[in-house]
Design a protein around this motif. Sequence first.
Motif, mmCIF file in Angstrom:
data_model
loop_
_atom_site.group_PDB
_atom_site.id
_atom_site.type_symbol
_atom_site.label_atom_id
_atom_site.label_comp_id
_atom_site.label_asym_id
_atom_site.label_seq_id
_atom_site.Cartn_x
_atom_site.Cartn_y
_atom_site.Cartn_z
ATOM 1 N N LEU A 4 0.688 -1.238 -0.053
ATOM 2 C CA LEU A 4 0.092 -0.049 -0.019
ATOM 3 C C LEU A 4 0.892 1.246 0.030
ATOM 4 O O LEU A 4 1.945 1.059 0.588
ATOM 5 C CB LEU A 4 -0.917 -0.058 1.200
ATOM 6 C CG LEU A 4 -2.012 -1.089 1.289
ATOM 7 C CD1 LEU A 4 -2.462 -1.105 2.668
ATOM 8 C CD2 LEU A 4 -3.094 -0.734 0.391
ATOM 9 N N THR A 5 0.444 2.429 -0.351
ATOM 10 C CA THR A 5 0.855 3.720 -0.376
ATOM 11 C C THR A 5 0.354 4.720 0.430
ATOM 12 O O THR A 5 -0.875 4.552 0.744
ATOM 13 C CB THR A 5 1.275 4.093 -1.884
ATOM 14 O OG1 THR A 5 0.033 4.423 -2.343
ATOM 15 C CG2 THR A 5 1.799 3.106 -2.561
ATOM 16 N N GLN A 6 1.134 5.544 0.972
ATOM 17 C CA GLN A 6 0.427 6.827 1.649
ATOM 18 C C GLN A 6 0.783 8.078 0.468
ATOM 19 O O GLN A 6 1.796 8.175 0.308
ATOM 20 C CB GLN A 6 1.293 6.958 2.866
ATOM 21 C CG GLN A 6 0.566 8.388 3.643
ATOM 22 C CD GLN A 6 -0.098 7.811 4.647
ATOM 23 O OE1 GLN A 6 0.267 6.997 5.599
ATOM 24 N NE2 GLN A 6 -1.115 8.415 5.387
ATOM 25 N N ARG A 7 -0.398 8.416 0.132
ATOM 26 C CA ARG A 7 -0.420 9.554 -0.912
ATOM 27 C C ARG A 7 0.410 10.847 -0.280
ATOM 28 O O ARG A 7 0.247 11.109 0.906
ATOM 29 C CB ARG A 7 -1.599 10.094 -1.510
ATOM 30 C CG ARG A 7 -2.249 8.580 -2.197
ATOM 31 C CD ARG A 7 -3.759 8.761 -2.742
ATOM 32 N NE ARG A 7 -3.846 9.841 -3.292
ATOM 33 C CZ ARG A 7 -3.679 10.209 -4.631
ATOM 34 N NH1 ARG A 7 -3.391 9.278 -5.419
ATOM 35 N NH2 ARG A 7 -4.243 11.634 -5.138
ATOM 36 N N SER A 8 0.999 11.425 -1.236
ATOM 37 C CA SER A 8 1.812 12.598 -0.868
ATOM 38 C C SER A 8 0.785 13.576 -0.321
ATOM 39 O O SER A 8 -0.467 13.691 -0.636
ATOM 40 C CB SER A 8 2.321 13.318 -2.045
ATOM 41 O OG SER A 8 2.496 14.746 -1.681
ATOM 42 N N VAL A 45 -4.289 6.404 2.424
ATOM 43 C CA VAL A 45 -3.643 5.257 2.185
ATOM 44 C C VAL A 45 -4.259 4.604 0.752
ATOM 45 O O VAL A 45 -5.619 4.867 0.729
ATOM 46 C CB VAL A 45 -3.727 4.166 3.153
ATOM 47 C CG1 VAL A 45 -3.474 2.799 2.931
ATOM 48 C CG2 VAL A 45 -2.923 4.448 4.504
ATOM 49 N N ALA A 46 -3.513 4.238 -0.179
ATOM 50 C CA ALA A 46 -4.093 3.877 -1.296
ATOM 51 C C ALA A 46 -3.273 2.743 -1.890
ATOM 52 O O ALA A 46 -2.114 2.352 -1.593
ATOM 53 C CB ALA A 46 -4.110 4.925 -2.230
ATOM 54 N N PHE A 47 -4.061 2.193 -3.110
ATOM 55 C CA PHE A 47 -3.042 1.284 -3.920
ATOM 56 C C PHE A 47 -2.779 2.333 -5.201
ATOM 57 O O PHE A 47 -2.967 3.176 -5.384
ATOM 58 C CB PHE A 47 -4.146 0.152 -4.524
ATOM 59 C CG PHE A 47 -4.364 -0.915 -3.617
ATOM 60 C CD1 PHE A 47 -3.769 -1.915 -3.007
ATOM 61 C CD2 PHE A 47 -5.902 -0.925 -3.215
ATOM 62 C CE1 PHE A 47 -4.205 -2.556 -1.967
ATOM 63 C CE2 PHE A 47 -6.344 -1.838 -2.368
ATOM 64 C CZ PHE A 47 -5.799 -2.670 -1.805
ATOM 65 N N PRO A 48 -1.411 1.792 -5.416
ATOM 66 C CA PRO A 48 -0.685 2.333 -6.868
ATOM 67 C C PRO A 48 -2.017 2.321 -7.829
ATOM 68 O O PRO A 48 -2.608 1.022 -8.001
ATOM 69 C CB PRO A 48 0.371 1.529 -7.257
ATOM 70 C CG PRO A 48 0.653 0.746 -6.071
ATOM 71 C CD PRO A 48 -0.620 0.625 -5.266
ATOM 72 N N GLY A 49 -2.121 3.421 -8.451
ATOM 73 C CA GLY A 49 -3.199 3.502 -9.634
ATOM 74 C C GLY A 49 -3.592 4.607 -9.876
ATOM 75 O O GLY A 49 -3.314 5.644 -9.350
ATOM 76 N N GLY A 50 -4.677 4.813 -10.974
ATOM 77 C CA GLY A 50 -5.060 6.100 -11.372
ATOM 78 C C GLY A 50 -5.802 5.953 -12.541
ATOM 79 O O GLY A 50 -6.259 4.995 -13.025
ATOM 80 N N ALA A 57 9.314 5.068 -3.902
ATOM 81 C CA ALA A 57 8.228 6.088 -3.860
ATOM 82 C C ALA A 57 8.666 7.254 -4.947
ATOM 83 O O ALA A 57 9.724 7.679 -4.781
ATOM 84 C CB ALA A 57 7.839 6.593 -2.451
ATOM 85 N N ASN A 58 7.754 7.716 -5.707
ATOM 86 C CA ASN A 58 7.732 9.034 -6.520
ATOM 87 C C ASN A 58 7.254 9.936 -5.653
ATOM 88 O O ASN A 58 6.052 10.218 -5.332
ATOM 89 C CB ASN A 58 6.815 8.645 -7.700
ATOM 90 C CG ASN A 58 6.663 10.057 -8.639
ATOM 91 O OD1 ASN A 58 7.308 11.082 -8.169
ATOM 92 N ND2 ASN A 58 6.310 9.857 -9.762
ATOM 93 N N PRO A 59 8.107 10.826 -4.991
ATOM 94 C CA PRO A 59 7.925 11.778 -3.827
ATOM 95 C C PRO A 59 6.766 12.781 -4.412
ATOM 96 O O PRO A 59 6.115 13.370 -3.535
ATOM 97 C CB PRO A 59 9.127 12.403 -3.738
ATOM 98 C CG PRO A 59 10.256 11.982 -4.837
ATOM 99 C CD PRO A 59 9.675 10.800 -5.427
ATOM 100 N N VAL A 77 3.780 9.856 -3.963
ATOM 101 C CA VAL A 77 3.510 9.196 -2.801
ATOM 102 C C VAL A 77 4.570 9.417 -1.694
ATOM 103 O O VAL A 77 5.737 9.594 -2.025
ATOM 104 C CB VAL A 77 4.170 7.484 -3.342
ATOM 105 C CG1 VAL A 77 4.086 6.665 -2.091
ATOM 106 C CG2 VAL A 77 3.292 7.113 -4.125
ATOM 107 N N SER A 78 4.005 9.471 -0.439
ATOM 108 C CA SER A 78 5.214 9.958 0.684
ATOM 109 C C SER A 78 5.740 8.559 1.164
ATOM 110 O O SER A 78 6.887 8.888 1.875
ATOM 111 C CB SER A 78 4.159 10.846 1.633
ATOM 112 O OG SER A 78 3.144 9.881 2.221
#
Length: 188
Positions: free
Chosen positions: A45-49, A59-64, A124-126, A129-130
């Motif tokens: 999982l990721t924490q969004r910037s 908190v999210a999954f990678p996607g868009g 993470a791409n800052p 994604v934080s």
Amino acid sequence: MTKLNQFINRFQFTLPITRQPISQAGKSAAVLLPIINKPIPTLLLTQRSPFLRSHAGQVAFPGGMSDPEDTTLAATALREAYEEVAIPPEKVQILGQLTPMLSYGGYQVTPIVGLLPDNIHYQANPSEVSSIFEVPLFDALSLHRYKYVDINRSGHKNRIFFYWYNDRLVWGLTASIIHQLALQLDSY
């Protein structure tokens, strides 16, 4: 047979329609549910910037959103996972997809389930994604861990799922997607 193999067999046995093309009507999006094939499998999982315009810090999954060059929703999920956390698309074994869900933003979001090797390197791409973290897969799939609140929004009753993992709150669409997967496997 390992628990992960049992999960994969049960998941693939209960799959809805697969390889769904991108919807021409409305807004399409896809997320990758990356399962890391470790001795104790995890869900990434990721924490969004906190600087993003929408869903900042969640908190999210990678996607868009789907891009015009994406031929399938799996392609969208893989492209977004590469852009957000540098997961090479060729390292992901697509296991299938869940039934699409409608986001509050009006997107039809299709969850794509993928298996990653245990030696996967991600970053993470800052700008998006934080932080990145992992949750034990079978902990995330435990239905008893989920709580919910019912809210009325624009005259419609909505159920918002959430659960805590360590110090992270997983809620909203992300928690609904995991809950949907847990329900699908539980009904088998």
